[in-house]
Design a protein around this motif. Structure first.
Motif, mmCIF file in Angstrom:
data_model
loop_
_atom_site.group_PDB
_atom_site.id
_atom_site.type_symbol
_atom_site.label_atom_id
_atom_site.label_comp_id
_atom_site.label_asym_id
_atom_site.label_seq_id
_atom_site.Cartn_x
_atom_site.Cartn_y
_atom_site.Cartn_z
ATOM 1 N N VAL A 6 -39.306 49.492 5.460
ATOM 2 C CA VAL A 6 -38.801 50.836 5.180
ATOM 3 C C VAL A 6 -37.592 51.146 6.055
ATOM 4 O O VAL A 6 -36.574 51.677 5.588
ATOM 5 C CB VAL A 6 -39.906 51.881 5.403
ATOM 6 C CG1 VAL A 6 -39.342 53.287 5.285
ATOM 7 C CG2 VAL A 6 -41.040 51.681 4.403
ATOM 8 N N ALA A 7 -37.679 50.802 7.335
ATOM 9 C CA ALA A 7 -36.574 51.059 8.254
ATOM 10 C C ALA A 7 -35.337 50.266 7.871
ATOM 11 O O ALA A 7 -34.203 50.761 7.944
ATOM 12 C CB ALA A 7 -37.001 50.724 9.686
ATOM 13 N N ALA A 8 -35.537 49.024 7.431
ATOM 14 C CA ALA A 8 -34.396 48.175 7.081
ATOM 15 C C ALA A 8 -33.645 48.695 5.870
ATOM 16 O O ALA A 8 -32.436 48.514 5.751
ATOM 17 C CB ALA A 8 -34.888 46.750 6.816
ATOM 18 N N ARG A 9 -34.341 49.387 4.978
ATOM 19 C CA ARG A 9 -33.695 49.889 3.764
ATOM 20 C C ARG A 9 -32.728 51.034 4.052
ATOM 21 O O ARG A 9 -31.943 51.403 3.196
ATOM 22 C CB ARG A 9 -34.753 50.323 2.748
ATOM 23 C CG ARG A 9 -35.598 49.151 2.264
ATOM 24 C CD ARG A 9 -36.518 49.511 1.135
ATOM 25 N NE ARG A 9 -37.280 48.344 0.713
ATOM 26 C CZ ARG A 9 -37.845 48.212 -0.477
ATOM 27 N NH1 ARG A 9 -37.716 49.175 -1.367
ATOM 28 N NH2 ARG A 9 -38.517 47.120 -0.799
ATOM 29 N N LYS A 10 -32.793 51.564 5.239
ATOM 30 C CA LYS A 10 -31.864 52.615 5.630
ATOM 31 C C LYS A 10 -30.567 52.037 6.198
ATOM 32 O O LYS A 10 -29.621 52.778 6.462
ATOM 33 C CB LYS A 10 -32.515 53.531 6.667
ATOM 34 C CG LYS A 10 -33.774 54.225 6.161
ATOM 35 C CD LYS A 10 -34.407 55.085 7.244
ATOM 36 C CE LYS A 10 -35.693 55.732 6.744
ATOM 37 N NZ LYS A 10 -36.346 56.559 7.799
ATOM 38 N N GLN A 11 -30.541 50.712 6.374
ATOM 39 C CA GLN A 11 -29.357 50.056 6.915
ATOM 40 C C GLN A 11 -28.476 49.549 5.768
ATOM 41 O O GLN A 11 -28.965 49.204 4.684
ATOM 42 C CB GLN A 11 -29.762 48.884 7.811
ATOM 43 C CG GLN A 11 -30.730 49.267 8.925
ATOM 44 C CD GLN A 11 -30.163 50.341 9.825
ATOM 45 O OE1 GLN A 11 -28.982 50.296 10.199
ATOM 46 N NE2 GLN A 11 -30.991 51.322 10.180
ATOM 47 N N PRO A 12 -27.163 49.475 5.974
ATOM 48 C CA PRO A 12 -26.246 49.064 4.896
ATOM 49 C C PRO A 12 -26.297 47.576 4.567
ATOM 50 O O PRO A 12 -25.794 47.164 3.538
ATOM 51 C CB PRO A 12 -24.871 49.467 5.434
ATOM 52 C CG PRO A 12 -25.036 49.445 6.922
ATOM 53 C CD PRO A 12 -26.446 49.890 7.191
ATOM 54 N N VAL A 13 -26.871 46.756 5.445
ATOM 55 C CA VAL A 13 -26.865 45.310 5.211
ATOM 56 C C VAL A 13 -28.265 44.806 4.864
ATOM 57 O O VAL A 13 -28.765 43.855 5.440
ATOM 58 C CB VAL A 13 -26.320 44.551 6.444
ATOM 59 C CG1 VAL A 13 -24.838 44.757 6.579
ATOM 60 C CG2 VAL A 13 -27.057 44.995 7.713
ATOM 61 N N TRP A 15 -30.947 44.019 1.374
ATOM 62 C CA TRP A 15 -31.049 43.882 -0.077
ATOM 63 C C TRP A 15 -32.489 44.148 -0.495
ATOM 64 O O TRP A 15 -33.428 43.750 0.186
ATOM 65 C CB TRP A 15 -30.663 42.475 -0.525
ATOM 66 C CG TRP A 15 -29.275 42.059 -0.170
ATOM 67 C CD1 TRP A 15 -28.228 42.860 0.171
ATOM 68 C CD2 TRP A 15 -28.789 40.716 -0.120
ATOM 69 N NE1 TRP A 15 -27.108 42.117 0.423
ATOM 70 C CE2 TRP A 15 -27.413 40.785 0.253
ATOM 71 C CE3 TRP A 15 -29.355 39.466 -0.353
ATOM 72 C CZ2 TRP A 15 -26.621 39.662 0.401
ATOM 73 C CZ3 TRP A 15 -28.559 38.337 -0.220
ATOM 74 C CH2 TRP A 15 -27.208 38.437 0.146
ATOM 75 N N ILE A 16 -32.655 44.797 -1.632
ATOM 76 C CA ILE A 16 -33.977 45.010 -2.211
ATOM 77 C C ILE A 16 -34.128 44.052 -3.386
ATOM 78 O O ILE A 16 -33.319 44.066 -4.318
ATOM 79 C CB ILE A 16 -34.164 46.464 -2.674
ATOM 80 C CG1 ILE A 16 -34.006 47.421 -1.490
ATOM 81 C CG2 ILE A 16 -35.534 46.651 -3.317
ATOM 82 C CD1 ILE A 16 -34.047 48.881 -1.877
ATOM 83 N N VAL A 17 -35.134 43.207 -3.329
ATOM 84 C CA VAL A 17 -35.352 42.204 -4.369
ATOM 85 C C VAL A 17 -36.798 42.239 -4.820
ATOM 86 O O VAL A 17 -37.660 42.835 -4.162
ATOM 87 C CB VAL A 17 -35.000 40.785 -3.857
ATOM 88 C CG1 VAL A 17 -33.558 40.723 -3.393
ATOM 89 C CG2 VAL A 17 -35.943 40.361 -2.740
ATOM 90 N N GLN A 18 -37.062 41.597 -5.957
ATOM 91 C CA GLN A 18 -38.424 41.472 -6.465
ATOM 92 C C GLN A 18 -38.805 39.993 -6.480
ATOM 93 O O GLN A 18 -37.971 39.125 -6.782
ATOM 94 C CB GLN A 18 -38.554 42.062 -7.873
ATOM 95 C CG GLN A 18 -38.582 43.583 -7.901
ATOM 96 C CD GLN A 18 -37.224 44.195 -7.617
ATOM 97 O OE1 GLN A 18 -36.207 43.789 -8.195
ATOM 98 N NE2 GLN A 18 -37.195 45.177 -6.712
ATOM 99 N N LEU A 19 -40.053 39.740 -6.161
ATOM 100 C CA LEU A 19 -40.596 38.383 -6.149
ATOM 101 C C LEU A 19 -41.722 38.299 -7.177
ATOM 102 O O LEU A 19 -42.575 39.188 -7.236
ATOM 103 C CB LEU A 19 -41.151 38.034 -4.766
ATOM 104 C CG LEU A 19 -40.234 38.264 -3.566
ATOM 105 C CD1 LEU A 19 -40.977 37.959 -2.270
ATOM 106 C CD2 LEU A 19 -38.972 37.431 -3.677
#
Length: 207
Positions: A6-13, A15-19
């Motif tokens: 969750v914290a990483a998704r607030k950063q500009p670098v 990616w959100i991916v699906q597996l």
């Protein structure tokens, strides 16, 4: 969802991916919308050289009222051999799972633990033949089995062995001539046949 993800998704670098992981008796396919993605000992790829690539993933939503969650997942096979292998109906009820994951944009590694979006089983495959060949996997959650009618399930040796092959505990038991229906009303005109629960009668003399 994992706190670090969750914290990483607030950063500009990030990616959100699906597996996606599909496990059958013949093969296991692991595909990713973000390219080469390692997760523990598992590797998810943008394209499986044998079975193809992900075509489309739906928006996963919960079922409404008595309906259970369903999903249509598309795989684009590279050739007719892969098409036939993926679309084989023997894969019915095989396990398929989809996760939502966060990748570090610099390293390509996962941040935190992927979040499970969907866990279900293959209901039936549907072919889409056009400029490309696509296999649409119509999927349902395992909870959908709870909505199936169970009139065929009864206390009998054949049904018992269909669940536990080779277990002959009911093969020579007497008193099984009447059918005892499980999770279903006894059909009209059969004269009963169900077992009543214990607990004693109201007319018992307790004095």
């Amino acid at each position: 969802m994992d706190a670090s993800s969750v914290a990483a998704r607030k950063q500009p670098v990030s990616w959100i991916v699906q597996l996606l992981e599909w496990t059958t008796a013949d093969f296991t396919i692991r595909l990713s919308t973000g390219g080469f993605t390692p997760w523990g000992e598992k590797i998810f790829l943008a394209r499986d050289l044998t079975y193809g690539a992900l075509g489309e993933l739906p928006t996963f939503e919960d079922g409404i009222d008595s309906q259970t969650t369903r999903a249509s997942l598309t795989i684009i096979p590279p050739d007719q051999t892969a098409l036939a292998a993926i679309a084989d109906r023997k894969h019915k009820r095989s396990l398929i799972q989809v996760w939502d994951a966060t990748l570090d944009g610099d390293t390509g590694f996962l941040i935190g633990e992927p979040d499970l979006l969907f866990r279900g089983m293959i209901d039936f495959p549907r072919l889409v033949i056009g400029e490309t060949w696509e296999v649409v996997l119509e999927c349902a959650t395992e909870e959908a089995l709870l909505n199936e009618p169970n009139e065929d399930r009864r206390l009998s040796n054949p049904f018992h062995q269909s669940v536990w092959p080779g277990e002959t505990g009911l093969a020579y038991v007497t008193g099984l001539g009447r059918k005892v229906y499980w999770r279903a009303n006894t059909p009209a005109g059969t004269g009963g046949g169900g077992y009543s629960s214990g607990g004693g009668g109201n007319n018992a003399n307790l004095s």
